[in-house]
Every structure is written in structure tokens, then in C-alpha cells.
Design a protein around this motif. Structure first.
Motif, PDB file in Angstrom:
ATOM      1  N   GLN A   4       6.657  -8.603   8.962  1.00  0.00           N
ATOM      2  CA  GLN A   4       5.721  -7.505   7.901  1.00  0.00           C
ATOM      3  C   GLN A   4       7.015  -7.841   6.833  1.00  0.00           C
ATOM      4  N   GLU A   5       8.239  -7.719   7.005  1.00  0.00           N
ATOM      5  CA  GLU A   5       8.953  -7.986   6.273  1.00  0.00           C
ATOM      6  C   GLU A   5       8.440  -8.722   5.209  1.00  0.00           C
ATOM      7  N   GLN A   6       7.575 -10.136   5.812  1.00  0.00           N
ATOM      8  CA  GLN A   6       7.040 -11.429   4.477  1.00  0.00           C
ATOM      9  C   GLN A   6       5.500  -9.999   3.434  1.00  0.00           C
ATOM     10  N   ILE A   7       5.419 -10.035   4.376  1.00  0.00           N
ATOM     11  CA  ILE A   7       3.817  -9.337   3.244  1.00  0.00           C
ATOM     12  C   ILE A   7       4.358  -8.073   2.692  1.00  0.00           C
ATOM     13  N   GLU A   8       5.335  -6.822   3.357  1.00  0.00           N
ATOM     14  CA  GLU A   8       5.815  -6.216   1.962  1.00  0.00           C
ATOM     15  C   GLU A   8       6.861  -6.962   0.417  1.00  0.00           C
ATOM     16  N   ALA A   9       7.269  -7.877   0.784  1.00  0.00           N
ATOM     17  CA  ALA A   9       7.700  -8.977  -0.132  1.00  0.00           C
ATOM     18  C   ALA A   9       6.303  -9.700  -0.476  1.00  0.00           C
ATOM     19  N   LEU A  64      -3.354  -8.410  -4.155  1.00  0.00           N
ATOM     20  CA  LEU A  64      -3.039  -7.274  -2.767  1.00  0.00           C
ATOM     21  C   LEU A  64      -3.592  -6.874  -1.957  1.00  0.00           C
ATOM     22  N   SER A  65      -5.390  -7.201  -1.566  1.00  0.00           N
ATOM     23  CA  SER A  65      -6.097  -7.264  -0.420  1.00  0.00           C
ATOM     24  C   SER A  65      -5.985  -8.394   0.409  1.00  0.00           C
ATOM     25  N   LEU A  66      -5.777  -9.518  -0.528  1.00  0.00           N
ATOM     26  CA  LEU A  66      -5.443 -10.407   0.532  1.00  0.00           C
ATOM     27  C   LEU A  66      -4.241 -10.325   2.082  1.00  0.00           C
ATOM     28  N   VAL A  67      -3.058  -9.899   0.270  1.00  0.00           N
ATOM     29  CA  VAL A  67      -1.536  -9.169   1.922  1.00  0.00           C
ATOM     30  C   VAL A  67      -1.973  -8.172   2.702  1.00  0.00           C
ATOM     31  N   GLU A  68      -2.278  -7.652   1.917  1.00  0.00           N
ATOM     32  CA  GLU A  68      -2.915  -6.282   2.771  1.00  0.00           C
ATOM     33  C   GLU A  68      -3.442  -6.826   4.559  1.00  0.00           C
ATOM     34  N   SER A  69      -4.659  -8.257   4.053  1.00  0.00           N
ATOM     35  CA  SER A  69      -5.184  -8.012   5.782  1.00  0.00           C
ATOM     36  C   SER A  69      -4.609  -8.999   6.691  1.00  0.00           C
TER      37      SER A  69
END
Length: 100
Positions: A4-9, A64-69
Motif C-alpha cells: 500500500q505504501e508503494q502504491i501511495e508513493a 493514476l488509473s493503473l496505480v489505483e487498480s
């Protein structure tokens, strides 16, 4: 899978780049519209910048869509195995130490 930390970064980085890009393009368009350049060439450049802005907005939206998915890793990863952490040399490297 990412933590989750990597996704948020990654999301924060993409948002920062998006905002920086938007500011740069808006400044360029504003400069051109204020009369820094005149004539057909200026009009074409303004249209090109507006098209460029629209294309990059799409790129950032998709990123952003790819990161969120991206699926989140269910368990915490071993911090030593994380490739994004700073590298620290082993205490026994190089063998025999550094020459003085």
C-alpha cells in the motif's frame, strides 16, 4: 504485488508530475496569448500546446488509473527484499577492506 505504501508513493509522484506539467503548459500558453509571439505561428503553437495539454492529461489519468487498480500485497514484505529501499553495503565488502 505492491505494498500500500508503494502504491501511495507512486500515486503522489504521478500527481506531482501532473501538477507540475499543468503549471508549465499553462505558463507557456499564457505567455503566447499575452503577445510574446504573434502571427499564424503563434496561433498554431497555442493550438499545439492545448493539444499537448489534453494528451498529457489523458496519460496522467491512465497512469493514476493503473496505480489505483494495482493489487495490494496482503502480507507485509520483508524490508530487506524491497528494491526501493536504499542500498547499504555489506560490512564484509570489499574483502580485505578498502586500500589506504
Amino acid at each position: 504485488m505492491a505494498t500500500q505504501e508503494q502504491i501511495e508513493a507512486a500515486r503522489r509522484t504521478i500527481e506531482q508530475l501532473r501538477d507540475q506539467h499543468a503549471n508549465d503548459v499553462h505558463k507557456l500558453i499564457g505567455l503566447l496569448e499575452s503577445g510574446a509571439m504573434k502571427g499564424k505561428a503563434a496561433d498554431k503553437l497555442i493550438k499545439d500546446c492545448q493539444a499537448w495539454e489534453a494528451a498529457y492529461k489523458s496519460v496522467f489519468r491512465r497512469a493514476l488509473s493503473l496505480v489505483e487498480s494495482t493489487p495490494v500485497s496482503p502480507q507485509a514484505k520483508d524490508p530487506a527484499a524491497d528494491p526501493f529501499l536504499p542500498w547499504h553495503p555489506r560490512p564484509d565488502w570489499p574483502p580485505g577492506g578498502f586500500p589506504r
